[in-house]
Design a protein around this motif. Structure first.
Motif, PDB file in Angstrom:
ATOM      1  N   PHE A 112      36.976  45.537 -24.635  1.00 11.28           N
ATOM      2  CA  PHE A 112      36.427  44.328 -25.248  1.00 11.28           C
ATOM      3  C   PHE A 112      35.888  44.717 -26.637  1.00 11.28           C
ATOM      4  CE2 PHE A 112      36.879  42.654 -21.101  1.00 11.28           C
ATOM      5  CZ  PHE A 112      36.823  41.261 -21.201  1.00 11.28           C
ATOM      6  N   THR A 113      36.609  44.267 -27.659  1.00  6.92           N
ATOM      7  CA  THR A 113      36.327  44.674 -29.030  1.00  6.92           C
ATOM      8  C   THR A 113      35.777  43.487 -29.811  1.00  6.92           C
ATOM      9  OG1 THR A 113      38.187  46.230 -28.904  1.00  6.92           O
ATOM     10  CG2 THR A 113      37.306  45.701 -31.101  1.00  6.92           C
ATOM     11  N   PRO A 114      34.542  43.566 -30.297  1.00 10.48           N
ATOM     12  CA  PRO A 114      33.981  42.439 -31.056  1.00 10.48           C
ATOM     13  C   PRO A 114      34.785  42.177 -32.327  1.00 10.48           C
ATOM     14  CG  PRO A 114      32.267  44.024 -30.446  1.00 10.48           C
ATOM     15  CD  PRO A 114      33.579  44.676 -30.167  1.00 10.48           C
ATOM     16  N   LEU A 115      34.939  40.905 -32.653  1.00 13.36           N
ATOM     17  CA  LEU A 115      35.617  40.494 -33.880  1.00 13.36           C
ATOM     18  C   LEU A 115      34.640  39.740 -34.761  1.00 13.36           C
ATOM     19  CD1 LEU A 115      38.985  39.108 -32.448  1.00 13.36           C
ATOM     20  CD2 LEU A 115      38.506  41.413 -33.301  1.00 13.36           C
ATOM     21  N   SER A 116      34.635  40.064 -36.041  1.00 13.64           N
ATOM     22  CA  SER A 116      33.812  39.327 -36.996  1.00 13.64           C
ATOM     23  C   SER A 116      34.462  39.420 -38.361  1.00 13.64           C
ATOM     24  CB  SER A 116      32.378  39.877 -37.047  1.00 13.64           C
ATOM     25  OG  SER A 116      32.370  41.207 -37.506  1.00 13.64           O
ATOM     26  N   ILE A 117      34.222  38.415 -39.181  1.00 13.46           N
ATOM     27  CA  ILE A 117      34.880  38.343 -40.482  1.00 13.46           C
ATOM     28  C   ILE A 117      34.414  39.463 -41.404  1.00 13.46           C
ATOM     29  CG2 ILE A 117      33.165  36.818 -41.530  1.00 13.46           C
ATOM     30  CD1 ILE A 117      37.016  36.640 -41.957  1.00 13.46           C
ATOM     31  N   ASP A 118      33.205  39.983 -41.188  1.00 15.30           N
ATOM     32  CA  ASP A 118      32.710  41.038 -42.066  1.00 15.30           C
ATOM     33  C   ASP A 118      33.157  42.430 -41.624  1.00 15.30           C
ATOM     34  OD1 ASP A 118      31.206  40.947 -39.793  1.00 15.30           O
ATOM     35  OD2 ASP A 118      29.286  41.340 -40.767  1.00 15.30           O
ATOM     36  N   ALA A 119      33.920  42.508 -40.524  1.00 17.66           N
ATOM     37  CA  ALA A 119      34.484  43.787 -40.092  1.00 17.66           C
ATOM     38  C   ALA A 119      35.911  43.548 -39.609  1.00 17.66           C
ATOM     39  CB  ALA A 119      33.618  44.395 -38.978  1.00 17.66           C
ATOM     40  N   ILE A 120      36.691  42.904 -40.470  1.00 11.95           N
ATOM     41  CA  ILE A 120      38.005  42.406 -40.083  1.00 11.95           C
ATOM     42  C   ILE A 120      39.142  43.368 -40.396  1.00 11.95           C
ATOM     43  CG2 ILE A 120      38.570  41.275 -42.261  1.00 11.95           C
ATOM     44  CD1 ILE A 120      38.950  39.708 -38.767  1.00 11.95           C
ATOM     45  N   ASP A 121      38.871  44.395 -41.205  1.00  5.43           N
ATOM     46  CA  ASP A 121      39.969  45.225 -41.720  1.00  5.43           C
ATOM     47  C   ASP A 121      40.722  45.949 -40.613  1.00  5.43           C
ATOM     48  OD1 ASP A 121      39.350  44.405 -44.242  1.00  5.43           O
ATOM     49  OD2 ASP A 121      38.244  46.215 -44.807  1.00  5.43           O
ATOM     50  N   ASP A 122      40.003  46.507 -39.622  1.00  7.01           N
ATOM     51  CA  ASP A 122      40.685  47.230 -38.544  1.00  7.01           C
ATOM     52  C   ASP A 122      41.575  46.284 -37.746  1.00  7.01           C
ATOM     53  OD1 ASP A 122      41.043  49.628 -36.781  1.00  7.01           O
ATOM     54  OD2 ASP A 122      40.099  48.282 -35.314  1.00  7.01           O
ATOM     55  N   PHE A 123      41.079  45.079 -37.476  1.00  7.07           N
ATOM     56  CA  PHE A 123      41.838  44.060 -36.756  1.00  7.07           C
ATOM     57  C   PHE A 123      43.127  43.726 -37.515  1.00  7.07           C
ATOM     58  CE2 PHE A 123      42.550  39.393 -36.332  1.00  7.07           C
ATOM     59  CZ  PHE A 123      42.893  39.329 -34.991  1.00  7.07           C
TER      60      PHE A 123
ATOM     61  N   LEU B 117      29.095  25.309 -28.894  1.00 11.86           N
ATOM     62  CA  LEU B 117      29.547  26.694 -29.025  1.00 11.86           C
ATOM     63  C   LEU B 117      31.042  26.759 -29.312  1.00 11.86           C
ATOM     64  CD1 LEU B 117      27.628  28.512 -26.145  1.00 11.86           C
ATOM     65  CD2 LEU B 117      27.455  29.026 -28.580  1.00 11.86           C
ATOM     66  N   ALA B 118      31.823  25.932 -28.591  1.00  8.01           N
ATOM     67  CA  ALA B 118      33.277  25.951 -28.771  1.00  8.01           C
ATOM     68  C   ALA B 118      33.654  25.504 -30.183  1.00  8.01           C
ATOM     69  CB  ALA B 118      33.949  25.063 -27.733  1.00  8.01           C
ATOM     70  N   GLY B 119      32.933  24.505 -30.709  1.00  8.65           N
ATOM     71  CA  GLY B 119      33.209  24.067 -32.067  1.00  8.65           C
ATOM     72  C   GLY B 119      32.959  25.162 -33.085  1.00  8.65           C
ATOM     73  N   SER B 120      31.852  25.853 -32.942  1.00  7.55           N
ATOM     74  CA  SER B 120      31.548  26.963 -33.843  1.00  7.55           C
ATOM     75  C   SER B 120      32.552  28.091 -33.672  1.00  7.55           C
ATOM     76  CB  SER B 120      30.130  27.481 -33.574  1.00  7.55           C
ATOM     77  OG  SER B 120      29.169  26.471 -33.779  1.00  7.55           O
ATOM     78  N   ALA B 121      32.938  28.351 -32.420  1.00  9.25           N
ATOM     79  CA  ALA B 121      33.898  29.420 -32.150  1.00  9.25           C
ATOM     80  C   ALA B 121      35.232  29.150 -32.825  1.00  9.25           C
ATOM     81  CB  ALA B 121      34.088  29.569 -30.636  1.00  9.25           C
ATOM     82  N   GLY B 122      35.698  27.889 -32.747  1.00 15.12           N
ATOM     83  CA  GLY B 122      36.973  27.543 -33.358  1.00 15.12           C
ATOM     84  C   GLY B 122      36.982  27.778 -34.858  1.00 15.12           C
ATOM     85  N   LEU B 123      35.886  27.413 -35.507  1.00 18.81           N
ATOM     86  CA  LEU B 123      35.799  27.635 -36.954  1.00 18.81           C
ATOM     87  C   LEU B 123      35.830  29.123 -37.292  1.00 18.81           C
ATOM     88  CD1 LEU B 123      33.048  25.016 -37.881  1.00 18.81           C
ATOM     89  CD2 LEU B 123      35.503  24.860 -38.351  1.00 18.81           C
ATOM     90  N   ALA B 124      35.089  29.919 -36.518  1.00 18.73           N
ATOM     91  CA  ALA B 124      35.028  31.355 -36.796  1.00 18.73           C
ATOM     92  C   ALA B 124      36.383  32.023 -36.588  1.00 18.73           C
ATOM     93  CB  ALA B 124      33.979  32.013 -35.905  1.00 18.73           C
ATOM     94  N   LEU B 125      37.081  31.665 -35.501  1.00 18.57           N
ATOM     95  CA  LEU B 125      38.365  32.303 -35.216  1.00 18.57           C
ATOM     96  C   LEU B 125      39.411  31.873 -36.229  1.00 18.57           C
ATOM     97  CD1 LEU B 125      39.852  34.215 -33.362  1.00 18.57           C
ATOM     98  CD2 LEU B 125      40.486  32.253 -31.934  1.00 18.57           C
ATOM     99  N   THR B 126      39.401  30.615 -36.617  1.00 19.26           N
ATOM    100  CA  THR B 126      40.352  30.152 -37.630  1.00 19.26           C
ATOM    101  C   THR B 126      40.168  30.928 -38.928  1.00 19.26           C
ATOM    102  OG1 THR B 126      40.445  27.928 -36.687  1.00 19.26           O
ATOM    103  CG2 THR B 126      41.080  28.157 -38.993  1.00 19.26           C
ATOM    104  N   ARG B 127      38.922  31.184 -39.293  1.00 20.47           N
ATOM    105  CA  ARG B 127      38.647  31.941 -40.511  1.00 20.47           C
ATOM    106  C   ARG B 127      39.237  33.357 -40.408  1.00 20.47           C
ATOM    107  NH1 ARG B 127      33.454  31.712 -40.251  1.00 20.47           N
ATOM    108  NH2 ARG B 127      33.358  29.608 -41.093  1.00 20.47           N
ATOM    109  N   MET B 128      39.059  34.006 -39.261  1.00 23.76           N
ATOM    110  CA  MET B 128      39.551  35.375 -39.102  1.00 23.76           C
ATOM    111  C   MET B 128      41.071  35.429 -39.037  1.00 23.76           C
ATOM    112  SD  MET B 128      36.717  37.230 -36.646  1.00 23.76           S
ATOM    113  CE  MET B 128      36.597  35.940 -35.402  1.00 23.76           C
ATOM    114  N   THR B 129      41.676  34.509 -38.284  1.00 23.23           N
ATOM    115  CA  THR B 129      43.140  34.549 -38.157  1.00 23.23           C
ATOM    116  C   THR B 129      43.812  34.083 -39.447  1.00 23.23           C
ATOM    117  OG1 THR B 129      43.048  32.372 -37.066  1.00 23.23           O
ATOM    118  CG2 THR B 129      43.158  34.328 -35.659  1.00 23.23           C
ATOM    119  N   ASP B 130      43.166  33.217 -40.220  1.00 14.53           N
ATOM    120  CA  ASP B 130      43.709  32.865 -41.533  1.00 14.53           C
ATOM    121  C   ASP B 130      43.711  34.089 -42.457  1.00 14.53           C
ATOM    122  OD1 ASP B 130      44.270  30.276 -40.912  1.00 14.53           O
ATOM    123  OD2 ASP B 130      42.561  29.393 -41.966  1.00 14.53           O
ATOM    124  N   TYR B 131      42.680  34.912 -42.328  1.00 17.66           N
ATOM    125  CA  TYR B 131      42.621  36.151 -43.120  1.00 17.66           C
ATOM    126  C   TYR B 131      43.801  37.052 -42.748  1.00 17.66           C
ATOM    127  CZ  TYR B 131      40.401  40.126 -45.485  1.00 17.66           C
ATOM    128  OH  TYR B 131      40.119  41.173 -46.323  1.00 17.66           O
TER     129      TYR B 131
END
Length: 493
Positions: free
Chosen positions: A448-459, A295-309
């Motif tokens: 607690f606000t969900p974060l996802s790459i497909d709804a990243i604009d508000d973030f 789970l942590a490995g998958s989480a790291g990839l997802a967060l890196t993608r969002m913060t790189d955006y």
């Protein structure tokens, strides 16, 4: 069809289909009743994988002849009366104790002779054949062949799920103890009339073999029940060896024990249950650790993608800003503009229970990171804000994703004492107080606000706005907190 090996064979009609080849009737001048197994020559699967040194081993189906055709390896064996699977199905339930002990003893004899020499790795009733009045093991080497002939990306869980030992589910090396576990499954099936773990899905089987205790077998001597349970220990090193199993089966086939010995067997069964529970707990802990790492490995990839955006959007719209990666590696970085800093710290994997002495919250946090925007302290002593990024199941049990949140001191305290407000917390005793029941000195300041790459604009828009305000000297402490309603945004007991 005629086939020339060491001797000439006439192949007849098909009598079965294996997982890796077909089985045909075979006769020769010397042998009137045999079978030929034709196994395709798959890439990566060499002939030697199908053959093991079985010399001197009892109760093993012998290879009468072998060779190859243009596209197959060929193994010729005596034709068996029936398979143990056919025998079980014809019984339509549990077998008589004496008959079950005979079958298990025959299998244990073969495993004893092959102990520390050869591992079958796919022991199951389909591979146990009645030949010459004894139950014999067949298809040694097929599992090694199957693994070698399977592409690496589909090789995971190459085994028969109903009989696979915990170490096989963890993709660890198979040993003689792996075959002992399969023997325990077979023993349970013979004596109870059903298998101990029934799936039905791959995920179910994995979870059951790694974590679950089988229901106790009723109506059999305690010594036999204990032996089967020991074979099913989760820890491979705790299982009995094939010679030990064979000796105990022989004793179980003898006379009914005296009252004193029956009492001793009951005490032994209690000890078996205790050891089994310890092994199950250890297996579950190991499996949980693996689950969290995945789970942590998958989480790291997802967060890196969002913060790189976020990073790319900031740098594209503020080309005079400077960028700096964190020297310690990972995905962390700083972006600086006119004295303001936007900082992202790399995610870290959290312990299973990081909450200290507080009552344990219902949320399971697998990984955490932090995002902050800061400026040199202004005249009001304000230095910026930071938010927690938690990969957790904040809203639905077992459903993990990244959430953004932040914390604040209780209104009853002096909020102005903090230069960063709201602020980030790692999972710990302070955070446990904020998300647990009751009113504590620390409270949740951002829902607690969900974060996802497909709804990243508000973030991106929020953090770009705060960073711009900091760079312009207009980032101020929030006038009221929480800034948005927080109730109901995370699970509580």
């Amino acid at each position: 069809m005629r086939l020339q090996l060491k001797q000439e064979w006439t192949l007849g009609k098909p009598i079965g289909q294996g997982g890796f080849g077909s089985v045909l009737e075979a006769t020769s001048e010397e042998t009137a009743d045999a079978v030929a197994k034709l196994i395709p020559k798959e890439p990566g699967a060499e002939r030697e994988l199908l053959f093991a040194d079985l010399s001197g081993a009892r109760n093993v189906v012998p290879i009468l002849d072998s060779g190859e055709t243009a596209d197959s390896w060929v193994l010729v064996m005596p034709r068996a009366t029936r398979s143990l699977r056919q025998h079980i199905e014809s019984a339509q339930g549990r077998l008589p104790l004496h008959e079950a002990l005979v079958i298990l003893s025959d299998i244990a004899t073969a495993l004893t002779d092959l102990h520390n020499r050869v591992v079958h790795r796919d022991l199951k009733p389909e591979n146990v054949l009645l030949l010459g009045g004894r139950w014999c093991l067949a298809d040694f080497g097929i599992s090694r062949y199957a693994e070698a002939s399977t592409a690496p990306d589909t090789r995971k869980y190459m085994m028969t799920y109903q009989y696979a030992a915990p170490e096989q589910w963890r993709e660890e090396r198979a040993t003689s103890a792996t075959d002992v576990y399969a023997l325990g499954i077979i023993g349970y099936e013979l004596l109870a009339g059903n298998r101990p773990f029934r799936g039905p899905s791959t995920h179910n089987f994995r979870d059951q073999h790694l974590h679950n205790h089988p229901d106790p077998i009723s109506g059999v001597p305690l010594a036999v029940a204990a032996l089967v349970e020991e074979c099913l220990y989760k820890a491979a090193q705790a299982r009995p060896t094939p010679p030990n199993i064979l000796a105990r089966l022989a004793r179980a086939s003898e006379t009914t024990p005296s009252a004193g010995l029956a009492q001793l067997q009951q005490a032994n069964l209690s000890e078996v249950n205790r050891i089994s529970e310890e092994a199950r707990a250890a297996s579950e802990a190991q499996s949980e650790e693996e689950r969290r790492e995945e789970l942590a490995g998958s989480a790291g990839l997802a967060l890196t993608r969002m913060t790189d955006y976020l990073k790319d959007a900031i740098l594209a719209n503020a080309p005079t800003a400077s960028f700096q990666s964190h020297r310690r590696g990972g995905a962390g970085w700083n972006i600086m503009l006119n004295g303001a800093t936007l900082k992202f710290t790399s995610p870290v994997t959290e312990q299973r229970y990081p909450w200290g002495q507080r009552s344990i919250p219902s949320i399971d946090v697998v990984a955490s990171a932090e995002l902050s925007v800061s400026v040199p302290e202004n005249r009001q002593g304000y230095g910026g804000r930071s938010h927690s990024l938690w990969f957790c199941d904040a809203q639905t049990v077992g459903e993990y994703q990244w959430y953004e949140t932040a914390f604040m001191d209780s209104p009853l305290m002096n909020r102005l004492s903090r230069t960063v407000d709201p602020y980030a917390l790692s999972p710990g005793s302070e955070a446990a107080g904020a998300i647990g029941p009751g009113i504590m000195t620390v409270q949740v300041a951002w829902p607690f606000t969900p974060l996802s790459i497909d709804a990243i604009d508000d973030f991106v828009d929020r953090w770009a706005g705060w960073f711009a305000a900091a760079a312009q000297g207009s980032l101020w402490r929030p006038g009221t907190m929480p800034e948005k309603p927080t109730q109901g945004t995370w699970r509580q007991h």
